[in-house]
Design a protein around this motif. Structure first.
Motif, PDB file in Angstrom:
ATOM      1  N   CYS A   1       1.096  -1.137   0.026  1.00  0.00           N
ATOM      2  CA  CYS A   1       0.032   0.002   0.022  1.00  0.00           C
ATOM      3  C   CYS A   1       0.832   1.298  -0.085  1.00  0.00           C
ATOM      4  O   CYS A   1       1.436   1.479  -1.033  1.00  0.00           O
ATOM      5  N   ASN A   2       0.988   2.134   1.166  1.00  0.00           N
ATOM      6  CA  ASN A   2       1.779   3.346   1.273  1.00  0.00           C
ATOM      7  C   ASN A   2       2.781   2.992   2.105  1.00  0.00           C
ATOM      8  O   ASN A   2       2.626   2.600   3.224  1.00  0.00           O
TER       9      ASN A   2
ATOM     10  N   HIS B   1       1.642   1.294  -3.528  1.00  0.00           N
ATOM     11  CA  HIS B   1       0.925   2.418  -4.148  1.00  0.00           C
ATOM     12  C   HIS B   1       1.513   3.671  -4.296  1.00  0.00           C
ATOM     13  O   HIS B   1       1.686   4.406  -5.176  1.00  0.00           O
TER      14      HIS B   1
ATOM     15  N   ASN C   1       2.146  11.127  -3.414  1.00  0.00           N
ATOM     16  CA  ASN C   1       0.980  11.414  -3.711  1.00  0.00           C
ATOM     17  C   ASN C   1       0.203  12.533  -2.771  1.00  0.00           C
ATOM     18  O   ASN C   1      -0.198  12.333  -1.701  1.00  0.00           O
TER      19      ASN C   1
ATOM     20  N   HIS D   1      -1.952  -7.079   0.033  1.00  0.00           N
ATOM     21  CA  HIS D   1      -2.974  -5.984   0.424  1.00  0.00           C
ATOM     22  C   HIS D   1      -4.192  -6.793   0.499  1.00  0.00           C
ATOM     23  O   HIS D   1      -4.659  -7.148  -0.723  1.00  0.00           O
TER      24      HIS D   1
ATOM     25  N   GLY E   1       5.959   2.563  -7.059  1.00  0.00           N
ATOM     26  CA  GLY E   1       4.816   3.080  -7.706  1.00  0.00           C
ATOM     27  C   GLY E   1       4.677   4.608  -7.928  1.00  0.00           C
ATOM     28  O   GLY E   1       5.708   5.209  -8.630  1.00  0.00           O
TER      29      GLY E   1
ATOM     30  N   LYS F   1       2.461   9.524   1.096  1.00  0.00           N
ATOM     31  CA  LYS F   1       1.184   9.724   0.618  1.00  0.00           C
ATOM     32  C   LYS F   1       0.795  11.066   1.835  1.00  0.00           C
ATOM     33  O   LYS F   1       0.846  10.562   3.015  1.00  0.00           O
TER      34      LYS F   1
END
Length: 405
Positions: free
Chosen positions: A229-230, A263, A298, A254, A294, A267
């Motif tokens: 994920c992050n 991701h 973000n 995930h 990724g 973020k």
């Protein structure tokens, strides 16, 4: 501080020993605090509660094994400080239940709380699912530490978290030292916390490694972060990350999506429906490496889907870092009146966009955002930076969001 021990014979039982385990913790509480040692063995427990001036210490070969029955977990009737979890809109979208903060180990409204372990000690959430839980399957938190001061977590391995491994909220002076997280969901969640130090930890998570909003003074040093994920999903004022290695794809999936790709490495997180006391500023990553992240960044202020709708991010600095295998276009878009500053200094970037990102900029900047560059080495066919482009599917998502309000 007195010394107490969990009776070792409980670690040989093939049954829940929650009541007997809690009796020792209650004894420690009655004595005004104690060091409670868990000897070698496997102890099957449901929810237990730790009180102030107490250290729960796991010796080598000591294993705490959570119950596989969600009915064996409780939140002890302790109110949460996560206001967003009680927001009707967010609760409905995410499927957050009233019993959201049930946990295997809980400490609340206490000072001098420690959970420590020797090498080879584990805490296992057993991935206990709850059909009435978040997203229709998430179970209890691993640890819930709420409104505490002077918290020390070190040495043990937490695996198969049924929800967040460590839900630490509204605490002051928190130290994570040499903790390992394997699989499950989030690693460390630090909402509303002040003075947090995370050092020499290994996080291999199915969800976010380090997450939380409205945090202050967060230091992350010499950690390994691997995620599906992050790596960082934060809203923190004064964030210093040094000598960390951030690696994708995730070793563990995930769970909701069944995917392994990271991701984003960084973020932003500022969710509507909770208290965020100030604009977020002073983010500095130094001497870090990012591998197959990724998106590198973000930050897309205004995105309801990304929970980036409240206070803005003022500045982000990446110094003496390397990033290779970036496969998706990054966003750095602030609020109109606080567009934000992104600084890259002594930085090496490699952008190899996947099929969906071919032709897109490496970094999309919002209107007015400032990019400062010094000694930046860039490898990629697409331009390094340019204006933020809002795509058709994003506009449709905004229309859908408004329609569901």
């Amino acid at each position: 501080m007195i010394e107490l021990k969990i009776p070792q014979e409980l670690g040989q039982e093939d049954r829940l020993v929650t009541e007997e385990f809690q009796e020792v913790l209650d004894h420690a509480h009655g004595e005004g605090g104690a060091r409670v040692t868990v000897l070698e063995g496997t102890y099957h427990i449901g929810s237990v509660r730790l009180y102030g001036h107490t250290e729960l210490h796991l010796e080598e070969g000591a294993h705490l094994m959570g119950s596989t029955d969600i009915a064996d977990y409780t939140d002890w009737g302790i109110p949460t400080t996560l206001a967003y979890a009680q927001d009707p809109f967010i609760a409905r979208i995410q499927g957050i239940p009233p019993h959201y903060t049930r946990a295997l180990i809980t400490a609340a409204d206490a000072e001098e709380v420690a959970i420590t372990g020797e090498e080879g000690s584990t805490i296992d959430g057993v991935g206990c699912t709850d059909p009435a839980g978040e997203e229709g399957f998430r179970g209890a938190m691993g640890m819930r530490i709420c409104r505490c001061r002077n918290v020390r977590l070190s040495g043990y391995t937490f695996k198969r978290s049924a929800n967040w491994s460590h839900q630490v909220d509204s605490c002051t002076n928190v130290s994570f030292e040499g903790v390992t997280v394997l699989g499950g969901h989030d690693g460390f969640n630090i909402h509303h916390c002040t003075n947090v130090e995370i050092a020499r930890c290994m996080l291999k998570c199915g969800d976010d490694c380090i997450a939380g909003f409205d945090a202050r003074n967060v230091l992350v040093d010499s950690c390994y972060l691997n995620t599906a994920c992050n790596a960082f999903r934060l809203g923190a004022t004064n964030l210093f990350v040094t000598r960390c290695r951030i690696v994708g794809p995730g070793e563990y999936p995930h769970i909701l999506e069944g995917t392994y790709h990271m991701h984003a490495a960084i973020k932003y997180y500022a969710v509507k429906g909770d208290t965020i006391r100030e604009d977020v500023c002073n983010w500095r990553f130094a001497d870090c490496s990012f591998e197959n992240p990724g998106r590198l960044i973000n930050y897309d202020y205004g995105s309801a889907k990304g929970y980036q709708t409240e206070r803005p991010l003022v500045d982000l600095h990446l110094v003496r870092c390397t990033a290779e295998g970036i496969s998706q276009s990054s966003f750095f878009k602030g609020r109109a009146d606080v567009p934000g500053t992104l600084e890259l200094e002594d930085y090496q970037l490699q952008y190899a966009p996947d099929e969906a990102n071919v032709g897109k900029l490496c970094i999309q900047l919002g209107e007015g955002a400032k990019l400062l560059q010094e000694n930046v080495s860039y490898e990629g066919e697409e331009p390094l930076m340019g204006p933020r482009v809002v795509e058709e599917d994003e506009m449709k998502a905004e229309v859908l969001k408004k329609a569901t309000k």
